[in-house]
Scaffold this active site. Structure first.
Site, PDB file in Angstrom:
ATOM      1  N   ASP A  20      -5.899  -0.197  -1.949  1.00  0.00           N
ATOM      2  CA  ASP A  20      -6.432  -1.120  -2.611  1.00  0.00           C
ATOM      3  C   ASP A  20      -7.891  -1.617  -2.296  1.00  0.00           C
ATOM      4  O   ASP A  20      -8.428  -1.215  -0.928  1.00  0.00           O
ATOM      5  CB  ASP A  20      -5.918  -2.459  -2.736  1.00  0.00           C
ATOM      6  CG  ASP A  20      -5.752  -3.195  -1.717  1.00  0.00           C
ATOM      7  OD1 ASP A  20      -5.844  -2.626  -0.775  1.00  0.00           O
ATOM      8  OD2 ASP A  20      -5.931  -4.112  -1.480  1.00  0.00           O
TER       9      ASP A  20
ATOM     10  N   LYS B 205      -6.997   7.403  10.687  1.00  0.00           N
ATOM     11  CA  LYS B 205      -8.668   7.927  11.246  1.00  0.00           C
ATOM     12  C   LYS B 205      -8.049   6.953  12.903  1.00  0.00           C
ATOM     13  O   LYS B 205      -8.451   6.228  13.264  1.00  0.00           O
ATOM     14  CB  LYS B 205      -8.857   6.200  10.775  1.00  0.00           C
ATOM     15  CG  LYS B 205      -9.094   6.277   9.083  1.00  0.00           C
ATOM     16  CD  LYS B 205     -10.765   4.496   8.250  1.00  0.00           C
ATOM     17  CE  LYS B 205     -10.336   4.194   7.499  1.00  0.00           C
ATOM     18  NZ  LYS B 205     -10.874   2.971   6.649  1.00  0.00           N
TER      19      LYS B 205
ATOM     20  N   PHE C 208     -14.231   4.039   4.307  1.00  0.00           N
ATOM     21  CA  PHE C 208     -13.126   3.415   3.103  1.00  0.00           C
ATOM     22  C   PHE C 208     -12.709   4.282   2.554  1.00  0.00           C
ATOM     23  O   PHE C 208     -13.095   4.752   1.595  1.00  0.00           O
ATOM     24  CB  PHE C 208     -14.057   2.055   2.851  1.00  0.00           C
ATOM     25  CG  PHE C 208     -12.967   0.881   2.125  1.00  0.00           C
ATOM     26  CD1 PHE C 208     -12.244   0.630   3.353  1.00  0.00           C
ATOM     27  CD2 PHE C 208     -12.815   0.996   0.890  1.00  0.00           C
ATOM     28  CE1 PHE C 208     -11.240  -0.782   2.328  1.00  0.00           C
ATOM     29  CE2 PHE C 208     -12.042  -0.189   0.361  1.00  0.00           C
ATOM     30  CZ  PHE C 208     -11.307  -0.643   1.110  1.00  0.00           C
TER      31      PHE C 208
ATOM     32  N   GLY D  88       0.728  -0.966   0.141  1.00  0.00           N
ATOM     33  CA  GLY D  88       0.014  -0.439  -0.019  1.00  0.00           C
ATOM     34  C   GLY D  88       0.494   0.886  -0.037  1.00  0.00           C
ATOM     35  O   GLY D  88       0.224   2.391  -0.874  1.00  0.00           O
TER      36      GLY D  88
ATOM     37  N   ARG E 201      -5.096   0.419  -6.849  1.00  0.00           N
ATOM     38  CA  ARG E 201      -3.993   0.764  -6.072  1.00  0.00           C
ATOM     39  C   ARG E 201      -3.719   1.993  -7.402  1.00  0.00           C
ATOM     40  O   ARG E 201      -2.894   3.231  -6.953  1.00  0.00           O
ATOM     41  CB  ARG E 201      -3.075  -0.213  -5.855  1.00  0.00           C
ATOM     42  CG  ARG E 201      -3.623  -0.839  -4.970  1.00  0.00           C
ATOM     43  CD  ARG E 201      -1.726  -1.917  -4.779  1.00  0.00           C
ATOM     44  NE  ARG E 201      -2.094  -2.586  -3.695  1.00  0.00           N
ATOM     45  CZ  ARG E 201      -2.386  -2.831  -2.929  1.00  0.00           C
ATOM     46  NH1 ARG E 201      -2.492  -1.755  -2.130  1.00  0.00           N
ATOM     47  NH2 ARG E 201      -2.283  -4.107  -2.455  1.00  0.00           N
TER      48      ARG E 201
ATOM     49  N   ASP F  80      -5.326   2.646  10.473  1.00  0.00           N
ATOM     50  CA  ASP F  80      -7.112   2.735  11.047  1.00  0.00           C
ATOM     51  C   ASP F  80      -7.094   2.039  12.251  1.00  0.00           C
ATOM     52  O   ASP F  80      -6.828   2.634  13.117  1.00  0.00           O
ATOM     53  CB  ASP F  80      -7.704   1.095  10.300  1.00  0.00           C
ATOM     54  CG  ASP F  80      -9.058   0.954   9.631  1.00  0.00           C
ATOM     55  OD1 ASP F  80      -9.136   1.985  10.254  1.00  0.00           O
ATOM     56  OD2 ASP F  80      -9.620  -0.528   9.505  1.00  0.00           O
TER      57      ASP F  80
ATOM     58  N   ASP G 198       0.580   3.502   4.368  1.00  0.00           N
ATOM     59  CA  ASP G 198      -0.569   3.950   3.908  1.00  0.00           C
ATOM     60  C   ASP G 198      -1.420   4.468   5.029  1.00  0.00           C
ATOM     61  O   ASP G 198      -1.838   5.275   4.322  1.00  0.00           O
ATOM     62  CB  ASP G 198      -1.389   2.828   2.177  1.00  0.00           C
ATOM     63  CG  ASP G 198      -1.605   2.027   3.198  1.00  0.00           C
ATOM     64  OD1 ASP G 198      -1.136   1.365   4.138  1.00  0.00           O
ATOM     65  OD2 ASP G 198      -2.150   1.150   2.592  1.00  0.00           O
TER      66      ASP G 198
HETATM   67  P1  IMP Z   1      -4.782  -1.487  10.818  1.00  0.00           P
HETATM   68  O1  IMP Z   1      -6.104  -1.543  11.770  1.00  0.00           O
HETATM   69  O2  IMP Z   1      -4.583  -0.082  11.114  1.00  0.00           O
HETATM   70  O3  IMP Z   1      -4.255  -2.727  11.678  1.00  0.00           O
HETATM   71  O4  IMP Z   1      -4.978  -1.370   9.674  1.00  0.00           O
HETATM   72  C1  IMP Z   1      -4.308  -2.501   8.382  1.00  0.00           C
HETATM   73  C2  IMP Z   1      -4.687  -2.413   7.400  1.00  0.00           C
HETATM   74  O5  IMP Z   1      -6.010  -2.466   6.554  1.00  0.00           O
HETATM   75  C3  IMP Z   1      -3.632  -1.609   6.610  1.00  0.00           C
HETATM   76  O6  IMP Z   1      -2.225  -1.055   6.861  1.00  0.00           O
HETATM   77  C4  IMP Z   1      -4.412  -1.330   5.146  1.00  0.00           C
HETATM   78  O7  IMP Z   1      -3.890  -1.654   4.574  1.00  0.00           O
HETATM   79  C5  IMP Z   1      -5.581  -1.422   5.471  1.00  0.00           C
HETATM   80  N1  IMP Z   1      -6.959  -0.306   5.843  1.00  0.00           N
HETATM   81  C6  IMP Z   1      -7.668   0.160   6.666  1.00  0.00           C
HETATM   82  N2  IMP Z   1      -8.262   0.939   6.419  1.00  0.00           N
HETATM   83  C7  IMP Z   1      -8.300   0.825   4.213  1.00  0.00           C
HETATM   84  C8  IMP Z   1      -8.716   1.819   3.999  1.00  0.00           C
HETATM   85  O8  IMP Z   1     -10.096   2.629   4.260  1.00  0.00           O
HETATM   86  N3  IMP Z   1      -8.789   1.700   2.819  1.00  0.00           N
HETATM   87  C9  IMP Z   1      -7.730   0.543   1.886  1.00  0.00           C
HETATM   88  N4  IMP Z   1      -7.254   0.059   2.722  1.00  0.00           N
HETATM   89  C10 IMP Z   1      -7.479  -0.267   4.738  1.00  0.00           C
HETATM   90 MG    MG Z   2      -1.313  -1.445   5.110  1.00  0.00          MG
END
Ligand code: IMP
Ligand code: MG
Length: 181
Positions: free
Chosen positions: A164, A136, A157, A49, A170, A108, A105
């Site tokens: 992606d 976020k 999202f 990403g 992407r 979340d 990238d």
């Molecule tokens: P985490 O929840 O912070 O561990 O994020 C895990 C992964 O989820 C990120 O590295 C992204 O690859 C994917 N991700 C989270 N939010 C989004 C989004 O809004 N669009 C696309 N991928 C996302």
């Molecule tokens: Mg990622």
């Protein structure tokens, strides 16, 4: 910028190329200020990403004795939480005693970021910091916010500029958001 549709989901324009470029310049300047006097800092981009953001960000950081590396990680699948990093692949550089800037990238829930930081911290760097294109804050469950953020956004999202939907889109040069129904 017009709406785009993938897998039956419609996305609307959210952040323009110009806004991305502007925020990358701002963040690059912050990073450069903070890296003053650091010996051979290393940037670590998290594939897939972050590839576009890493390229644009690193180009703006004119510290030529720094390095960039890319890693990929595998998560447990199936019964395990998807945020659990099983293995970090591709980091051949020795980061002991060095300042590490992870390039992500999006942060979340923060679970991936927290696990990744812990993995790298175990290798004995001077410090580990993180630059994330998107953050976020309302979704954060674990760990700290990234030290450098281009855009703090609501928990919706996002697609494009490296991010992606099931592996595609992407290469959209701007950032899109899933439309509310
Ligand atoms: P985490 O929840 O912070 O561990 O994020 C895990 C992964 O989820 C990120 O590295 C992204 O690859 C994917 N991700 C989270 N939010 C989004 C989004 O809004 N669009 C696309 N991928 C996302
Ligand atoms: Mg990622």
């Amino acid at each position: 910028m017009a709406e785009v549709t993938f897998n039956g989901l419609t996305f609307e324009p959210y952040i323009t190329r110009e806004q991305i470029a502007e925020q990358i310049k701002r963040v690059a300047q912050e990073i450069k200020n903070d890296l003053r006097g650091e010996e051979k800092p290393i940037f670590v981009g998290v594939l897939t990403g972050s590839f576009m953001f890493a390229s644009d960000l690193y180009r703006e950081i004119d510290i030529y004795d720094s390095e960039i590396a890319f890693i990929r990680f595998k998560s447990y699948e199936g019964m395990q939480s998807s945020g659990v990093i099983k293995e970090v692949m591709g980091l051949d550089e020795d980061i002991k005693g060095r300042t590490v800037i992870i390039i992500e990238d999006i942060v979340d829930t923060g679970i991936t970021a927290a696990r990744l930081r812990a993995r790298l911290e175990a290798l004995g760097p001077k410090q580990v910091k993180m630059a994330s294109l998107l953050f976020k804050p309302e979704s954060l469950q674990e760990g700290n916010p990234p030290e450098y953020v281009c855009f703090s956004i609501p928990s919706r999202f996002i697609l494009g500029y490296g991010l992606d939907l099931d592996g595609v889109a992407r290469n959209l040069p701007e950032i899109y958001v899933l439309k509310d129904k």
